[in-house]
Structure formats: C-alpha cells, structure tokens
Write a protein that holds these residues in place. Structure first.
Motif, short mmCIF file in Angstrom:
data_model
loop_
_atom_site.label_atom_id
_atom_site.label_comp_id
_atom_site.label_asym_id
_atom_site.label_seq_id
_atom_site.Cartn_x
_atom_site.Cartn_y
_atom_site.Cartn_z
N TYR A 76 0.97 -1.22 0.00
CA TYR A 76 -0.02 -0.06 -0.18
C TYR A 76 0.87 1.27 -0.03
O TYR A 76 1.78 1.40 0.95
N VAL A 77 0.76 2.09 -0.88
CA VAL A 77 1.34 3.30 -0.89
C VAL A 77 0.97 4.47 0.03
O VAL A 77 1.83 5.12 0.66
N LYS A 78 -0.18 4.38 0.07
CA LYS A 78 -0.90 5.69 0.98
C LYS A 78 -0.11 6.81 0.88
O LYS A 78 -0.22 7.54 -0.43
N ASP A 79 0.60 7.38 1.78
CA ASP A 79 1.09 8.82 1.70
C ASP A 79 2.59 8.69 1.43
O ASP A 79 3.19 9.95 1.37
N GLY A 80 3.27 7.58 0.94
CA GLY A 80 4.50 7.51 0.72
C GLY A 80 4.92 8.34 -0.63
O GLY A 80 4.07 8.33 -1.47
N PRO A 81 5.86 9.08 -0.81
CA PRO A 81 6.33 9.60 -1.90
C PRO A 81 6.37 8.77 -3.15
O PRO A 81 6.64 7.72 -3.07
N VAL A 82 5.99 9.39 -4.25
CA VAL A 82 6.05 8.63 -5.61
C VAL A 82 6.77 9.80 -6.33
O VAL A 82 6.04 10.85 -6.52
N GLU A 83 7.85 9.68 -7.07
CA GLU A 83 8.68 10.69 -7.70
C GLU A 83 9.08 9.98 -8.91
O GLU A 83 9.33 8.76 -8.96
N TYR A 84 9.06 10.73 -9.87
CA TYR A 84 9.79 10.38 -11.27
C TYR A 84 11.26 11.57 -11.30
O TYR A 84 10.95 12.73 -11.49
N SER A 85 12.36 10.63 -11.89
CA SER A 85 13.63 11.49 -12.17
C SER A 85 13.71 11.32 -13.64
O SER A 85 14.04 10.24 -14.30
N ALA A 86 13.38 12.41 -14.42
CA ALA A 86 13.58 12.50 -15.82
C ALA A 86 15.06 12.19 -16.12
O ALA A 86 15.32 11.34 -17.20
N ASP A 87 15.92 12.78 -15.49
CA ASP A 87 17.46 12.23 -15.62
C ASP A 87 17.88 11.00 -15.81
O ASP A 87 18.77 10.64 -16.53
N GLN A 88 17.34 10.17 -14.86
CA GLN A 88 17.62 8.82 -14.49
C GLN A 88 16.56 8.07 -15.18
O GLN A 88 16.77 6.70 -15.12
N SER A 89 15.36 8.27 -15.60
CA SER A 89 14.25 7.77 -16.04
C SER A 89 14.02 6.63 -15.20
O SER A 89 13.98 5.55 -15.12
N ARG A 90 13.71 7.27 -13.83
CA ARG A 90 13.53 6.26 -12.67
C ARG A 90 12.44 6.85 -12.07
O ARG A 90 12.18 8.00 -11.55
N LEU A 91 11.43 5.84 -11.51
CA LEU A 91 10.26 5.83 -10.65
C LEU A 91 10.64 5.53 -9.30
O LEU A 91 11.29 4.56 -9.43
N THR A 92 10.40 6.25 -8.41
CA THR A 92 10.72 5.88 -6.91
C THR A 92 9.16 5.91 -6.19
O THR A 92 8.57 6.86 -6.18
N ILE A 93 9.20 4.80 -5.70
CA ILE A 93 7.70 4.55 -4.91
C ILE A 93 8.29 4.12 -3.60
O ILE A 93 8.90 3.18 -3.25
N VAL A 94 7.48 4.93 -2.40
CA VAL A 94 7.76 4.19 -1.12
C VAL A 94 6.39 3.86 -0.51
O VAL A 94 5.30 4.64 -0.58
N ALA A 95 6.12 2.54 -0.08
CA ALA A 95 5.04 2.06 0.40
C ALA A 95 5.13 1.92 1.97
O ALA A 95 5.93 1.85 2.60
N ASP A 96 3.95 2.12 2.38
CA ASP A 96 3.99 2.15 3.83
C ASP A 96 3.70 0.91 4.74
O ASP A 96 3.94 0.48 5.84
N SER A 97 2.88 -0.10 3.89
CA SER A 97 2.86 -1.26 4.40
C SER A 97 2.51 -2.55 3.53
O SER A 97 2.28 -1.97 2.34
N ARG A 98 2.32 -3.67 3.88
CA ARG A 98 2.21 -4.93 2.75
C ARG A 98 1.37 -5.98 3.55
O ARG A 98 1.36 -6.07 4.74
N ILE A 99 0.94 -6.71 2.58
CA ILE A 99 0.46 -8.08 3.07
C ILE A 99 0.69 -9.12 2.16
O ILE A 99 0.68 -8.77 0.88
N GLU A 100 1.09 -10.19 2.78
CA GLU A 100 1.59 -11.23 1.85
C GLU A 100 0.51 -12.30 2.04
O GLU A 100 -0.16 -12.49 3.18
N TYR A 101 0.25 -13.11 0.83
CA TYR A 101 -0.83 -14.05 0.87
C TYR A 101 -0.50 -15.21 -0.38
O TYR A 101 0.15 -14.94 -1.13
N TYR A 102 -1.22 -16.26 0.08
CA TYR A 102 -1.11 -17.33 -0.74
C TYR A 102 -2.61 -17.40 -1.46
O TYR A 102 -3.38 -17.76 -0.67
N PRO A 103 -2.81 -17.26 -2.79
CA PRO A 103 -3.83 -17.06 -3.37
C PRO A 103 -4.84 -18.48 -3.27
O PRO A 103 -6.08 -18.50 -3.11
N HIS A 104 -4.04 -19.42 -3.30
CA HIS A 104 -4.69 -20.74 -3.28
C HIS A 104 -5.31 -21.06 -1.92
O HIS A 104 -6.33 -22.06 -1.86
N LEU A 105 -4.89 -20.17 -0.85
CA LEU A 105 -5.73 -20.46 0.47
C LEU A 105 -7.12 -19.83 0.49
O LEU A 105 -7.96 -19.99 1.51
#
Length: 108
Positions: A76-105
C-alpha cells in the motif's frame, strides 16, 4: 523463481506498470518502516497518469516457484512519496505497509 512486478491504480484498477508486458529493471527493499521501490522506466503517458494518482496506488510482487505455491505481496502506497526523475528515467515509490498471501488458500 519467476517474479512479476505490477503498479495499479487502487480505485479504478488501471494497470500502469506490468513487468510481464514490458521489460524493465526494478529493485525493492525495506526502508525504515516501509519499502522503497526503484523502477527504471521511460517517461510515458502511463507514468504521467500514475504520478497524477500517486496517492491511490498499489504495488504487487508475485513470486512463482516450481516447488511451492505462488506468493503474492500487496504493498500500500498511501502517503509514501512517489517521484519520477527524468534525468535517470527512474520512478521511485515508497510503500507504507504490505500484506503477503497465498491465493490458493482463499479459493472457493
């Protein structure tokens, strides 16, 4: 192991980045209390729209193994910064939290 990296609009479900459809270099690692994603991707209309919706993003990493079920991680990104550097052609995303899961369950 095969790994898939996705960035989606959380509200509308639009896919902005899909590593199965475009070859790209990406890295991610824990940073502080969240996770830092760096994606080398050229500027495009999709990136422009992604940035316009940066507070409504979900990032997914799917890990497919030969000897065990697929592990999906939803960041989940929520309020984490999301930025793009044109000089490096790089997208940076900071996510605040996560959930791991196995779909078969969760199949019925």
């Amino acid at each position: 192991m095969k790994q898939t990296f996705l960035v989606k609009h959380a509200v509308g479900g639009r896919m902005f980045i899909d590593s199965n459809k475009q070859e790209l270099k990406y890295t991610f690692a824990p940073q502080g209390e969240g996770w830092l994603f760096m994606v080398d991707v050229p500027w495009s209309e999709a990136i422009e729209e992604l940035l316009a919706r940066k507070n409504e993003l979900n990032v997914f990493v799917f890990q497919e193994f030969d000897d065990r079920p697929t592990l999906k991680t939803w960041y989940y990104v929520k309020d984490g910064p999301v930025e793009y550097s044109a000089d490096q052609s790089r997208l940076t995303i900071v996510a605040d939290s996560r959930i791991e899961y196995y779909p078969h369950l969760y199949s019925t």
